[in-house]
Write an enzyme that holds these catalytic residues in place. Structure first.
Site, PDB file in Angstrom:
ATOM      1  N   TYR A  91     -16.322  17.072 -14.758  1.00 28.87           N
ATOM      2  CA  TYR A  91     -16.828  15.705 -14.911  1.00 28.87           C
ATOM      3  C   TYR A  91     -17.908  15.420 -13.849  1.00 28.87           C
ATOM      4  O   TYR A  91     -17.727  15.749 -12.671  1.00 28.87           O
ATOM      5  CB  TYR A  91     -15.656  14.721 -14.778  1.00 28.87           C
ATOM      6  CG  TYR A  91     -16.088  13.288 -14.637  1.00 28.87           C
ATOM      7  CD1 TYR A  91     -16.825  12.664 -15.632  1.00 28.87           C
ATOM      8  CD2 TYR A  91     -15.778  12.563 -13.494  1.00 28.87           C
ATOM      9  CE1 TYR A  91     -17.246  11.359 -15.499  1.00 28.87           C
ATOM     10  CE2 TYR A  91     -16.186  11.250 -13.352  1.00 28.87           C
ATOM     11  CZ  TYR A  91     -16.915  10.656 -14.359  1.00 28.87           C
ATOM     12  OH  TYR A  91     -17.343   9.362 -14.221  1.00 28.87           O
ATOM     13  N   ASP A  99      -7.237  18.846 -13.935  1.00 28.82           N
ATOM     14  CA  ASP A  99      -7.550  17.504 -14.416  1.00 28.82           C
ATOM     15  C   ASP A  99      -7.181  17.488 -15.894  1.00 28.82           C
ATOM     16  O   ASP A  99      -7.835  18.145 -16.717  1.00 28.82           O
ATOM     17  CB  ASP A  99      -9.045  17.213 -14.202  1.00 28.82           C
ATOM     18  CG  ASP A  99      -9.444  15.809 -14.653  1.00 28.82           C
ATOM     19  OD1 ASP A  99      -8.780  15.275 -15.564  1.00 28.82           O
ATOM     20  OD2 ASP A  99     -10.417  15.263 -14.120  1.00 28.82           O
ATOM     21  N   LYS A 118      -8.661   6.500 -19.332  1.00 27.97           N
ATOM     22  CA  LYS A 118      -8.990   7.046 -20.653  1.00 27.97           C
ATOM     23  C   LYS A 118      -7.791   6.890 -21.602  1.00 27.97           C
ATOM     24  O   LYS A 118      -7.338   5.790 -21.818  1.00 27.97           O
ATOM     25  CB  LYS A 118      -9.449   8.488 -20.491  1.00 27.97           C
ATOM     26  CG  LYS A 118     -10.510   8.656 -19.377  1.00 27.97           C
ATOM     27  CD  LYS A 118     -11.821   8.024 -19.754  1.00 27.97           C
ATOM     28  CE  LYS A 118     -12.712   7.600 -18.598  1.00 27.97           C
ATOM     29  NZ  LYS A 118     -12.831   8.436 -17.441  1.00 27.97           N
ATOM     30  N   ARG A 134       0.861  -1.201   0.000  1.00 29.85           N
ATOM     31  CA  ARG A 134       0.000   0.000   0.000  1.00 29.85           C
ATOM     32  C   ARG A 134       0.890   1.242   0.000  1.00 29.85           C
ATOM     33  O   ARG A 134       0.648   2.203  -0.724  1.00 29.85           O
ATOM     34  CB  ARG A 134      -0.951  -0.007   1.207  1.00 29.85           C
ATOM     35  CG  ARG A 134      -1.627   1.327   1.457  1.00 29.85           C
ATOM     36  CD  ARG A 134      -2.904   1.239   2.267  1.00 29.85           C
ATOM     37  NE  ARG A 134      -2.848   0.342   3.389  1.00 29.85           N
ATOM     38  CZ  ARG A 134      -2.188   0.579   4.545  1.00 29.85           C
ATOM     39  NH1 ARG A 134      -1.518   1.700   4.714  1.00 29.85           N
ATOM     40  NH2 ARG A 134      -2.191  -0.316   5.508  1.00 29.85           N
TER      41      ARG A 134
HETATM   42  C1  LIG Z   1     -12.247  14.349 -16.832  1.00 30.04           C
HETATM   43  C2  LIG Z   1     -12.443  13.173 -15.927  1.00 30.04           C
HETATM   44  N1  LIG Z   1     -11.907  13.180 -14.701  1.00 30.04           N
HETATM   45  C3  LIG Z   1     -12.055  12.136 -13.849  1.00 30.04           C
HETATM   46  C4  LIG Z   1     -12.791  11.026 -14.208  1.00 30.04           C
HETATM   47  C5  LIG Z   1     -12.951   9.880 -13.237  1.00 30.04           C
HETATM   48  O1  LIG Z   1     -12.103   8.830 -13.569  1.00 30.04           O
HETATM   49  P1  LIG Z   1     -12.397   7.260 -13.328  1.00 30.04           P
HETATM   50  O2  LIG Z   1     -13.604   6.909 -14.130  1.00 30.04           O
HETATM   51  O3  LIG Z   1     -11.135   6.603 -13.792  1.00 30.04           O
HETATM   52  O4  LIG Z   1     -12.643   7.084 -11.872  1.00 30.04           O
HETATM   53  C6  LIG Z   1     -13.355  10.962 -15.477  1.00 30.04           C
HETATM   54  C7  LIG Z   1     -14.143   9.786 -15.889  1.00 30.04           C
HETATM   55  O5  LIG Z   1     -14.836   9.786 -16.872  1.00 30.04           O
HETATM   56  C8  LIG Z   1     -13.170  12.068 -16.367  1.00 30.04           C
HETATM   57  O6  LIG Z   1     -13.717  12.062 -17.599  1.00 30.04           O
END
Ligand SMILES: Cc1ncc(COP(=O)(O)O)c(C=O)c1O
Length: 378
Positions: A98, A170, A195, A46
């Site tokens: 998101y 992000d 992604k 961890r």
């Molecule tokens: C811009 C963005 N940030 C964060 C996330 C969250 O990521 P995860 O689905 O890997 O938990 C997503 C998911 O679609 C996203 O599109």
């Protein structure tokens, strides 16, 4: 080292002991100590794992940061970053962030007394107007999901520095191949590595890169305390995905440009959101801070019924949440990724029922065009 080379040679590569050119998968939870506290750098997985560490070093190099951290999902990464703040702190977020991040902030993290304001960060004046004496950070997505709005990272970082705030970006949509927020003053960079970084719809993962030793200590403390770490096998799969990020992003870039041109010729399609379009409000700022426009396009097909018809009839676009994969994906944000945002708020943001979002993949672009057209006109 240039980006494409860094994707292959960044971080830790191979295995010195055996000469293996790929980092071994250390499928292990604990490590033998020669005496109490006398170990080879690892005590418990961890806290740290060599395969995960190789990935963390790679993303650190790709983003040009001080340290990297790998989590079990993008949301675990977002959660960990938010957990470095304290009760009573206030954070300003991009308004069409998101949906999962919006849900986390407004329904989970708020219970612990972290306050948030959502504003259109594409105009830095809105951030300034939302500042309070409790504000500790600005959190942006650029481009945003699903409306591809652009925030000027240099301007936001200047404002953040003036007001002693942390600047969090992000970077999921652009990836470190096209955009490095730390070069524009970001303190923390986040990724849903599920992604483009993974790229093959086979791993759920999140990454964080920080620009200082102090932030590295804070994020590692939360990672080790809350435990949402990425396993060694998924860390390895992610490194494998990242090796081809450059060729995938280049091919996706050219496919996407062509698909946008095709959409512009269709009378049924209005309001195309794509940062490479002359008409896009943020095009010039985006061009200054990113090397490419990415593979995301949103557009309106007029109604929820027509959107549904397209979704039911496409063959090569996979109807699925997520984005950034080798296969082209299609979704209706109002019903899927952004369903957790209340309907009145969606309307305010411009996420209409007829808004379709596509993530262009690596198929032959002619097949994608033909497929979309037959579904639209069925
Ligand atoms: C811009 C963005 N940030 C964060 C996330 C969250 O990521 P995860 O689905 O890997 O938990 C997503 C998911 O679609 C996203 O599109």
């Amino acid at each position: 080292m240039r980006k494409k080379t860094q994707l292959i040679h960044g971080g830790i590569t191979g295995d010195e002991k055996t000469g293996a050119v790929s980092v071994p998968i250390y499928q292990v939870s604990t490590y033998k100590q020669e005496g109490v506290g006398r170990h080879k750098g690892y005590e418990y997985s961890r806290t740290g794992n060599p395969t995960r560490f190789a990935l963390e070093e790679l993303i650190k190099d790709l983003e040009g940061g001080h340290a990297g951290f790998a989590f079990g999902s993008g949301m675990a990464a977002v959660t960990a970053v938010l957990m470095t703040f304290n009760q009573g702190d206030h954070i300003i977020f991009t308004d069409d962030v998101y949906g999962g991040t919006y849900r986390l902030v407004s329904k989970v993290i708020n219970r612990f007394g972290l306050d948030a304001t959502f504003v259109d960060t594409s105009d830095v004046k809105n951030i300034e107007a939302a500042l309070t004496e409790k504000t500790k950070a600005v959190y942006v997505e650029t481009p945003t999901n699903p409306l591809l709005k652009i925030t000027d990272m240099k301007k936001v970082s200047e404002l953040a520095k003036r007001n002693n705030l942390k600047f969090i970006v992000d970077n999921t949509f652009s990836t470190p191949y096209w955009q490095n927020p730390i070069n524009f003053g970001a303190d923390l960079v986040l990724h849903s590595a599920t992604k483009y970084l993974g790229g093959h719809s086979d791993v759920v993962a999140g990454l964080v890169v920080v620009n200082s030793e102090e932030l590295a200590d804070e994020v590692h403390f939360v990672l080790n305390s809350s435990g949402g770490v990425l396993g060694p096998h998924d860390s390895w799969l992610l490194m494998r995905g990242i090796k081809t990020l450059g060729v995938r992003m280049e091919e996706i870039e050219s496919n996407t440009k062509e698909f946008v041109e095709f959409l512009q010729g269709l009378p049924e399609v209005t309001n195309i959101y794509y940062p490479g379009l002359d008409a896009h409000k943020g095009r010039i700022v985006h061009e200054q801070q990113a090397g490419g426009n990415g593979g995301m396009i949103s557009f309106d097909v007029g109604s929820g019924e027509r959107a549904d018809q397209v979704l039911r009839n496409v063959k090569y676009f996979t109807l699925a949440e997520s984005l950034g994969a080798v296969e082209s994906l299609i979704s209706v944000p109002a019903m899927m990724t952004h369903a957790s945002i209340p309907a009145d708020r969606r309307a305010e943001l411009g996420i209409t029922d007829g808004l379709v979002r596509v993530s262009i993949g690596l198929e032959d672009i002619e097949d994608l065009k033909e497929d979309f057209l037959q579904a639209l006109r069925k």
